[in-house]
Write a protein that holds these residues in place. Sequence first.
Motif: not given
Length: 336
Positions: A296-306, A107-109, A115-123, A332-336
């Motif tokens: 791209s690909g699996p997001t930080a949100w996907d990692g959090y849900v997992a 969740k911290r990630i 807060a950064h406002g753009k996707r940077l993480v792929q899991v 969050p809207a970033l991961y919509a």
Amino acid sequence: MTVRIGVIGTGAIGRDHARRINQVLAGGEIVALSDVNRASAESLKADIAPAAEVFATGEELIASQGVDAVLVTSWGTTHEQYVLAAIAAGKPVFCEKPLAATAEGAKRIVDAEVAHGKRLVQVGFMRRYDAGYVALKQVVDSRIGAPIIVHAAHRNPTVPEQYGTPMAIHDTFIHEIDVFRWLLDDDYVSARVIFPRAAARAHARLRDPQIVILETAKGTVIETEIFVNCHYGYDIQCEVVGEDGIARLPEPMAIQTRLGATLGNPILTDWKDRFIASYDVELNDFLKAAAEGTASGPTAWDGYVAAITSDACVSAQDTAGEPVAISLPERPALYA
């Protein structure tokens, strides 16, 4: 553009990813390495990435002006600190699972990336890139009607003595947790775990096999057998029962033989062989996105849900078959 990649963690998976980037794929180059065992990083440099600089810490590697993007393939307990550092530096980061050691860490990630406002993480949930799963999803989405039931199995020939019952969820079933959400375009609402009779190769710290039953928000029931000492091979199975038909994950391509009065198909014994091609596609996807300064690909949100789901499954190991609720915060809207 050639993306300059730094690798944090130069064990087996880090070494294999470095080999892919420098020797198989186009668009990337390994320019930096770091590992708590410096000799491991130096060995990778000598064998695969002679132009790479070896850094004392992952944080120093991330801060380097010569590094455009980061691969985190170190121990799972270190993932959070390195991913957060990469986000703070504004650099795309590919993180092998788990995204963090706890759901709170994941969740911290998520919060930092939002807060950064753009996707940077792929899991590193590579099954989404497996040709068999991609083909299965196409059929599930278009031909068999609404999914009702999923029957699945994750079987390993053997696991180390230190492998314990919760690891069957956090280290093994975690891939199913992600790929089923993607396959069904659905989220989980509850988890149950049932233990049948223990296999002879189970031990005091490991109840094996186990059956995990997940229910989704749309009402699909998923039952997965996890059998990590099955002895005969590494075997991934998935069958989706829809309103109009059934679709099955194809078997890996193999040569069928008629030999010694037996009709046979070989079964793989190593997970790296089963998903070797998907790793190439996965990292190629990361390189293309990183060249654009994103992920791209699996997001930080996907990692959090997992992480939330796996925690619920581990809790369900102690409830004698009673369901454990899975509650997710608003996405969050970033991961919509």
